[in-house]
Design a protein around this motif. Structure first.
Motif, PDB file in Angstrom:
ATOM      1  N   THR A   2      53.397  37.358  19.825  1.00 38.71           N
ATOM      2  CA  THR A   2      53.474  39.403  19.511  1.00 38.71           C
ATOM      3  C   THR A   2      53.048  39.146  20.679  1.00 38.71           C
ATOM      4  O   THR A   2      53.258  38.232  21.509  1.00 38.71           O
ATOM      5  CB  THR A   2      51.649  39.341  18.866  1.00 38.71           C
ATOM      6  OG1 THR A   2      50.884  39.201  19.717  1.00 38.71           O
ATOM      7  CG2 THR A   2      51.509  40.068  17.716  1.00 38.71           C
ATOM      8  N   ALA A   3      53.978  40.043  21.525  1.00 40.90           N
ATOM      9  CA  ALA A   3      54.147  39.972  23.500  1.00 40.90           C
ATOM     10  C   ALA A   3      52.690  40.227  23.596  1.00 40.90           C
ATOM     11  O   ALA A   3      52.169  41.388  23.064  1.00 40.90           O
ATOM     12  CB  ALA A   3      55.393  41.467  23.540  1.00 40.90           C
ATOM     13  N   ALA A   4      52.821  39.586  24.828  1.00 42.10           N
ATOM     14  CA  ALA A   4      50.987  39.595  25.691  1.00 42.10           C
ATOM     15  C   ALA A   4      52.326  41.601  26.384  1.00 42.10           C
ATOM     16  O   ALA A   4      52.585  40.791  27.020  1.00 42.10           O
ATOM     17  CB  ALA A   4      51.215  38.751  26.056  1.00 42.10           C
ATOM     18  N   ILE A  46      44.092  40.135  38.148  1.00 41.23           N
ATOM     19  CA  ILE A  46      45.787  39.997  37.142  1.00 41.23           C
ATOM     20  C   ILE A  46      44.589  40.076  35.414  1.00 41.23           C
ATOM     21  O   ILE A  46      43.927  39.896  35.163  1.00 41.23           O
ATOM     22  CB  ILE A  46      46.156  38.180  37.192  1.00 41.23           C
ATOM     23  CG1 ILE A  46      46.597  38.695  38.719  1.00 41.23           C
ATOM     24  CG2 ILE A  46      46.837  37.948  35.590  1.00 41.23           C
ATOM     25  CD1 ILE A  46      46.981  36.964  38.650  1.00 41.23           C
ATOM     26  N   LEU A  47      45.441  41.089  34.668  1.00 43.64           N
ATOM     27  CA  LEU A  47      44.991  41.485  33.522  1.00 43.64           C
ATOM     28  C   LEU A  47      45.967  40.673  32.066  1.00 43.64           C
ATOM     29  O   LEU A  47      47.038  41.544  32.462  1.00 43.64           O
ATOM     30  CB  LEU A  47      44.379  42.842  33.040  1.00 43.64           C
ATOM     31  CG  LEU A  47      44.504  43.111  31.654  1.00 43.64           C
ATOM     32  CD1 LEU A  47      43.144  42.127  31.373  1.00 43.64           C
ATOM     33  CD2 LEU A  47      43.845  44.947  31.820  1.00 43.64           C
ATOM     34  N   ILE A  48      45.796  39.868  31.235  1.00 37.88           N
ATOM     35  CA  ILE A  48      46.934  40.022  30.488  1.00 37.88           C
ATOM     36  C   ILE A  48      46.605  40.176  28.524  1.00 37.88           C
ATOM     37  O   ILE A  48      45.163  39.427  28.153  1.00 37.88           O
ATOM     38  CB  ILE A  48      47.352  38.594  30.628  1.00 37.88           C
ATOM     39  CG1 ILE A  48      48.226  37.590  31.700  1.00 37.88           C
ATOM     40  CG2 ILE A  48      48.376  38.271  29.238  1.00 37.88           C
ATOM     41  CD1 ILE A  48      48.403  36.650  32.456  1.00 37.88           C
ATOM     42  N   THR A  49      46.705  41.034  27.989  1.00 41.54           N
ATOM     43  CA  THR A  49      46.089  41.060  26.678  1.00 41.54           C
ATOM     44  C   THR A  49      47.553  41.297  25.510  1.00 41.54           C
ATOM     45  O   THR A  49      48.576  41.252  25.484  1.00 41.54           O
ATOM     46  CB  THR A  49      46.066  42.523  26.733  1.00 41.54           C
ATOM     47  OG1 THR A  49      46.999  43.225  26.915  1.00 41.54           O
ATOM     48  CG2 THR A  49      44.728  43.089  27.178  1.00 41.54           C
ATOM     49  N   GLY A  50      47.297  40.219  24.393  1.00 45.97           N
ATOM     50  CA  GLY A  50      47.883  40.303  23.614  1.00 45.97           C
ATOM     51  C   GLY A  50      47.257  39.928  22.310  1.00 45.97           C
ATOM     52  O   GLY A  50      45.621  39.225  22.298  1.00 45.97           O
TER      53      GLY A  50
END
Length: 174
Positions: A24-26, A170-174
């Motif tokens: 899945t794309a983060a 910085i916020l990265i979700t996946g």
């Protein structure tokens, strides 16, 4: 814009591969408004990239300059979500209780800025809970019932939040 058949087939194959492997794309967002004035990625550094392999999420490191003496906290939370049912062991093995439960594994550390206002953010890694680990701790409402997992999913949230700020830079979700 004209697309060649080769490009279309290559794109289609990449999409099929991503779907087949469960990739899945983060979603990544850098917002230096949530950082000390002048904060920016160091030359040659970039926004971290997080990848999921099995149950493990690994995020690359980075370097941020212009932060003065401001420290930051980096956190990586991996959530394993399990859906399933509890079976009554009678002659029909009747489904008596569906469930959805989540377990989160979190790593967090404070990163100190250097004297020259540079923040070196190391790579981060965290591993979610396996089905076997979940079943070892899970019990159906009736101890005579048996649990069966019918679905699992993994999600994650990576944040880097500077001291004195309430929102992550910085916020990265996946």
């Amino acid at each position: 814009m004209k697309l060649s058949l080769r490009r279309v087939l290559t794109l289609f194959a990449a999409i099929l591969f991503a779907l087949a492997t469960g990739m899945t794309a983060a979603q990544a967002v850098t917002n230096f408004d949530n950082a000390p004035q002048g904060a920016h990625y160091a030359k040659g550094a970039a926004e971290p990239v997080c990848t999921l392999s099995g149950l493990t999420v690994t995020c690359t490191g980075t370097a941020i300059e212009g932060v003065g003496n401001t420290n930051a906290t980096v956190t990586l939370a991996v959530t394993s979500t399990f859906t399933g049912v509890c079976h009554n062991p009678g002659t029909n093995s009747k489904v008596v209780e569906p469930f959805t439960k989540s377990e989160t594994t979190t790593t967090s550390s404070v990163i100190r800025s250097s004297r020259n206002g540079r923040l070196i953010v190391p790579a981060q890694s965290a591993t979610g809970t396996s089905s076997a680990e979940f079943l070892a701790d899970f019990t159906c409402p009736n101890p005579n019932w048996t649990a069966e997992i019918t679905g699992t999913s993994i999600s994650f949230v990576y944040t880097l939040t500077f001291a004195g700020f309430t929102e992550p830079a910085i916020l990265i979700t996946g």
